[in-house]
Structures are given as structure tokens and as C-alpha cells.
Design a protein around this motif. Structure first.
Motif, mmCIF file in Angstrom:
data_model
loop_
_atom_site.group_PDB
_atom_site.id
_atom_site.type_symbol
_atom_site.label_atom_id
_atom_site.label_comp_id
_atom_site.label_asym_id
_atom_site.label_seq_id
_atom_site.Cartn_x
_atom_site.Cartn_y
_atom_site.Cartn_z
ATOM 1 N N SER A 46 50.486 47.713 35.823
ATOM 2 C CA SER A 46 51.859 47.303 36.147
ATOM 3 C C SER A 46 51.962 45.807 36.369
ATOM 4 C CB SER A 46 52.341 48.038 37.403
ATOM 5 O OG SER A 46 51.564 47.656 38.536
ATOM 6 N N THR A 47 50.848 45.090 36.198
ATOM 7 C CA THR A 47 50.719 43.654 36.482
ATOM 8 C C THR A 47 51.236 43.336 37.882
ATOM 9 O OG1 THR A 47 52.859 43.042 35.471
ATOM 10 C CG2 THR A 47 50.922 43.040 34.037
ATOM 11 N N GLY A 48 50.965 44.250 38.805
ATOM 12 C CA GLY A 48 51.393 44.057 40.196
ATOM 13 C C GLY A 48 50.427 43.204 40.992
ATOM 14 N N GLY A 49 49.120 43.449 40.786
ATOM 15 C CA GLY A 49 48.124 42.600 41.416
ATOM 16 C C GLY A 49 47.761 42.950 42.840
ATOM 17 N N PHE A 50 48.353 44.013 43.396
ATOM 18 C CA PHE A 50 48.008 44.385 44.765
ATOM 19 C C PHE A 50 46.601 44.969 44.809
ATOM 20 C CE2 PHE A 50 52.681 44.634 44.908
ATOM 21 C CZ PHE A 50 52.900 43.791 45.985
ATOM 22 N N SER A 51 45.835 44.561 45.813
ATOM 23 C CA SER A 51 44.461 45.027 45.949
ATOM 24 C C SER A 51 44.244 45.602 47.344
ATOM 25 C CB SER A 51 43.479 43.867 45.719
ATOM 26 O OG SER A 51 42.145 44.276 45.940
ATOM 27 N N VAL A 52 43.316 46.536 47.447
ATOM 28 C CA VAL A 52 42.973 47.106 48.750
ATOM 29 C C VAL A 52 41.940 46.244 49.463
ATOM 30 C CG1 VAL A 52 43.533 49.444 48.023
ATOM 31 C CG2 VAL A 52 41.198 48.588 47.725
ATOM 32 N N LYS A 53 41.517 45.166 48.814
ATOM 33 C CA LYS A 53 40.542 44.250 49.399
ATOM 34 C C LYS A 53 41.196 42.897 49.665
ATOM 35 C CE LYS A 53 36.925 46.992 49.074
ATOM 36 N NZ LYS A 53 36.204 47.512 50.265
ATOM 37 N N ALA A 103 46.446 35.099 35.426
ATOM 38 C CA ALA A 103 47.578 34.166 35.487
ATOM 39 C C ALA A 103 48.551 34.391 34.346
ATOM 40 C CB ALA A 103 47.066 32.723 35.472
ATOM 41 N N ILE A 104 48.056 34.500 33.114
ATOM 42 C CA ILE A 104 48.956 34.638 31.970
ATOM 43 C C ILE A 104 49.608 36.019 31.927
ATOM 44 C CG2 ILE A 104 47.266 35.465 30.286
ATOM 45 C CD1 ILE A 104 48.664 33.673 28.228
ATOM 46 N N SER A 105 48.930 37.029 32.450
ATOM 47 C CA SER A 105 49.519 38.367 32.500
ATOM 48 C C SER A 105 50.414 38.517 33.728
ATOM 49 C CB SER A 105 48.419 39.435 32.530
ATOM 50 O OG SER A 105 47.679 39.364 33.739
ATOM 51 N N THR A 106 50.429 37.499 34.585
ATOM 52 C CA THR A 106 51.176 37.467 35.852
ATOM 53 C C THR A 106 50.811 38.655 36.743
ATOM 54 O OG1 THR A 106 53.172 38.674 35.116
ATOM 55 C CG2 THR A 106 53.089 36.307 34.680
ATOM 56 N N THR A 107 49.521 39.039 36.706
ATOM 57 C CA THR A 107 49.068 40.156 37.541
ATOM 58 C C THR A 107 48.802 39.701 38.972
ATOM 59 O OG1 THR A 107 48.062 41.205 35.609
ATOM 60 C CG2 THR A 107 47.367 41.992 37.765
ATOM 61 N N GLY A 108 48.007 38.656 39.133
ATOM 62 C CA GLY A 108 47.787 38.124 40.471
ATOM 63 C C GLY A 108 46.448 38.445 41.097
ATOM 64 N N PHE A 109 45.522 39.087 40.354
ATOM 65 C CA PHE A 109 44.173 39.279 40.871
ATOM 66 C C PHE A 109 43.432 37.942 40.824
ATOM 67 C CE2 PHE A 109 44.455 43.887 39.407
ATOM 68 C CZ PHE A 109 44.628 44.365 40.699
ATOM 69 N N SER A 110 42.474 37.770 41.718
ATOM 70 C CA SER A 110 41.724 36.508 41.747
ATOM 71 C C SER A 110 40.252 36.766 42.034
ATOM 72 C CB SER A 110 42.295 35.566 42.813
ATOM 73 O OG SER A 110 42.226 36.160 44.095
ATOM 74 N N SER A 111 39.439 35.775 41.698
ATOM 75 C CA SER A 111 37.998 35.892 41.922
ATOM 76 C C SER A 111 37.571 35.228 43.221
ATOM 77 C CB SER A 111 37.238 35.257 40.751
ATOM 78 O OG SER A 111 37.551 33.869 40.659
ATOM 79 N N MET A 112 38.402 34.278 43.702
ATOM 80 C CA MET A 112 38.079 33.548 44.930
ATOM 81 C C MET A 112 39.312 32.779 45.389
ATOM 82 S SD MET A 112 35.845 30.387 43.308
ATOM 83 C CE MET A 112 35.762 29.506 44.866
ATOM 84 N N SER A 113 39.210 32.119 46.524
ATOM 85 C CA SER A 113 40.320 31.308 47.030
ATOM 86 C C SER A 113 40.464 30.040 46.192
ATOM 87 C CB SER A 113 40.073 30.927 48.492
ATOM 88 O OG SER A 113 41.020 29.977 48.925
ATOM 89 N N TYR A 114 41.715 29.701 45.820
ATOM 90 C CA TYR A 114 41.949 28.512 45.008
ATOM 91 C C TYR A 114 41.975 27.231 45.828
ATOM 92 C CZ TYR A 114 43.137 31.918 41.463
ATOM 93 O OH TYR A 114 43.090 32.960 40.577
#
Length: 303
Positions: free
Chosen positions: A35-42, A129-140
């Protein structure tokens, strides 16, 4: 489309489980990816798992989520050659490859990651970023300005038309660039201008009308104006740097969810209000909101 979504959800959940993610986490992340929502349980998002396999599954699901629904239908029918002919697919593929390569090099030499680690972060965060999902690997907050700018551009461009992704959208950017190229050719070589623009959709090749090109230019212009206004307001209310404000508001307007570190529980109410307005405008494609407000105004005047 609902059947396709359920199939991808089940396949994604199974793939996550096979990659070592618990079942509850797998279901949540599969839904958030598609859903390109990007919400994570972590709290640390996908990066907290520190798993190549999990990141690869996430990348694949994000790509499905940001792909035009009509293109997904072609994929289910096995029409792979027709899929590759779609202008949006070609543009997105080239953009992803270029951005991942640039991000990998920047992270390797500016952040001192290894080549493998740089590629992992570039692949996950670039496609996020391009899919506008919002998952990340680390703090920017730890990233340098150059890779942040790459992510910023990708968030503004956004994903595919007819998908759950936000941003300006790939098709609009593709036609925008083609219109500029056609205009320059007309000025330099005296050849047909905008009327010569063709692009391929899932339904086949079509010629872009002048009305469509005007609509795209108007949308992109209004999008950039709102982006500038939101960035300015965040700078005023929070007294932060321009890059931080621009990144977080671009994330809000593009319905991405990535943050430079300034958006969180500590964020003051005026900034949150600006970002919420940006999210509403971005999710509803801006002009829908304008038309609704105009209609309400007309009804109010009549009464």
C-alpha cells in the motif's frame, strides 16, 4: 485488483516469514509495502532487522505497490513485452538504476560505508523514496547533504500513476520532460512541437494532447508552489534549516513518511498542522481539494 492485492499480500507475507521475520511482523510489513504506507512495527523500520533477505522482499513489494494497476494486470496475463513498452515503466526503471548507483557512490565516499553496505542502503532507501513508501535503513540525521538531496528529488517525483504512491508521479514527469524537449526542438529545428509527443500506456501508444500537457504543467507548477510555501512555513514555525524543512514537507506532500529527524513526538503543533495539510493535499492530488473548496464556495454564495 483486489484479488491481485490479496495474492501479493499472501506471497509477501510468506516471503517475509521465509526471510526470518515473525508472522505478525510479516503481515504488517507486507500490507505496508504493497500500500506504500511505510508503517513498521519496529522503531528502526526495516533497517532494525539488519537482513539482506528482508530488505530484498521489501524492495520487491514496494515496486509492486508503486506500479500502475493497469501494468500489474498486464503482468498477471504474462504480457511482459507489452509491460516493457510502457513509457512509465521505462522511465521508472532508468530512474531507479541511476539513483541507486549515485546513492551507492555517495554513501561509499561521503559516509564511509563499505560498497556492499552502501548498495544495501541505496537500494532500500532509494526505492522507498521513489515509491513514497517511507521505510528506511537508518536515521537520516547521520547522512550528508548530497544523498539527502537525491532522496528529496525521488520523493518529489514519486511513483506510478494509478497506484497508491504519492508525489508528482512518474508519467507527469516523463511527459513534462518530453514537452520541454519538443519545445526546444521546435525552437531550434522548426519541427512540430507538443503535437508530436507520443507515449505508451498499458492500453497502447497514444499521442499527448495540448490539454494534457497544459494540465501537467499546471499540476507541477502548483505542486512546487505548495512545496515552497510549506517549507517556508515550517522554517518560520520551527526555526530549522531549509534542507530539514524541505525534506520533511516534501515527505508530507508526497505522502512518504521519511524524516530528516525534525518530525516526531517533539514536533510543535503549527509544524504538524502544516504537514497534515500537505498530506491531505498530496493524497487527494491537490486539484480535487481546490475543486471541492470552489464548489463549497459557490454553494455558500447561492445561499
Amino acid at each position: 485488483m483486489f484479488k491481485i492485492f490479496l495474492f501479493l499480500l499472501a506471497a509477501g507475507t510468506l516471503a517475509y516469514c521465509m526471510a526470518g521475520m515473525p508472522l505478525f511482523d510479516s503481515i504488517n510489513h507486507a500490507m505496508a509495502s504493497l500500500s506504500t504506507g511505510g508503517f513498521s512495527v519496529k522503531a528502526g523500520s526495516i533497517g532494525e532487522y539488519d537482513s539482506w533477505a528482508i530488505e530484498l522482499v521489501t524492495v520487491v513489494l514496494m515496486l509492486f505497490g508503486t506500479t500502475n494497476f493497469a501494468v500489474l494486470l498486464l503482468l498477471t496475463k504474462g504480457k511482459f513485452k507489452q509491460v516493457w513498452k510502457v513509457s512509465e515503466v521505462k522511465f521508472m526503471s532508468g530512474l531507479i538504476v541511476a539513483s541507486v548507483v549515485v546513492l551507492t557512490v555517495l554513501l561509499r565516499f561521503q559516509m564511509d560505508f563499505s560498497w556492499i553496505e552502501s548498495f544495501r542502503k541505496a537500494l532500500l532507501d532509494g526505492i522507498s523514496a521513489i515509491s513514497t513508501t517511507g521505510f528506511s535503513s537508518m536515521s537520516y540525521a547521520e547522512w550528508t547533504s548530497a544523498p539527502i538531496c537525491v532522496l528529496l528529488v525521488l520523493m518529489i517525483i514519486g511513483g506510478g500513476m494509478g497506484s497508491t504512491a504519492g508525489g508528482i508521479k512518474i508519467m507527469r514527469v516523463d511527459l513534462f520532460l518530453k514537452a520541454i524537449k519538443a519545445h526546444i526542438r521546435r525552437e531550434v529545428e522548426d519541427v512540430p512541437g507538443l503535437s508530436s509527443i507520443e507515449f505508451t500506456r498499458a492500453q497502447g501508444k497514444v499521442r499527448a494532447t495540448d490539454a494534457l500537457i497544459r494540465q501537467i504543467f499546471c499540476f507541477i507548477g502548483v505542486y512546487i508552489l505548495i512545496l515552497m510555501a510549506g517549507t517556508f512555513l515550517i522554517c518560520v514555525f520551527s526555526n530549522c534549516g531549509v534542507i530539514e524543512a524541505l525534506f520533511d514537507f516534501a515527505s508530507s506532500l508526497g505522502t512518504v513518511g521519511l524524516s530528516f529527524g525534525m518530525t516526531g513526538p517533539q514536533t510543535i503543533e503549527p509544524v504538524l498542522l502544516v504537514e497534515m495539510i500537505g498530506m491531505v493535499l498530496g493524497r487527494l492530488e491537490i486539484f480535487v481539494v481546490f475543486v471541492a473548496l470552489y464548489s463549497v464556495r459557490k454553494q455558500f454564495i447561492k445561499r
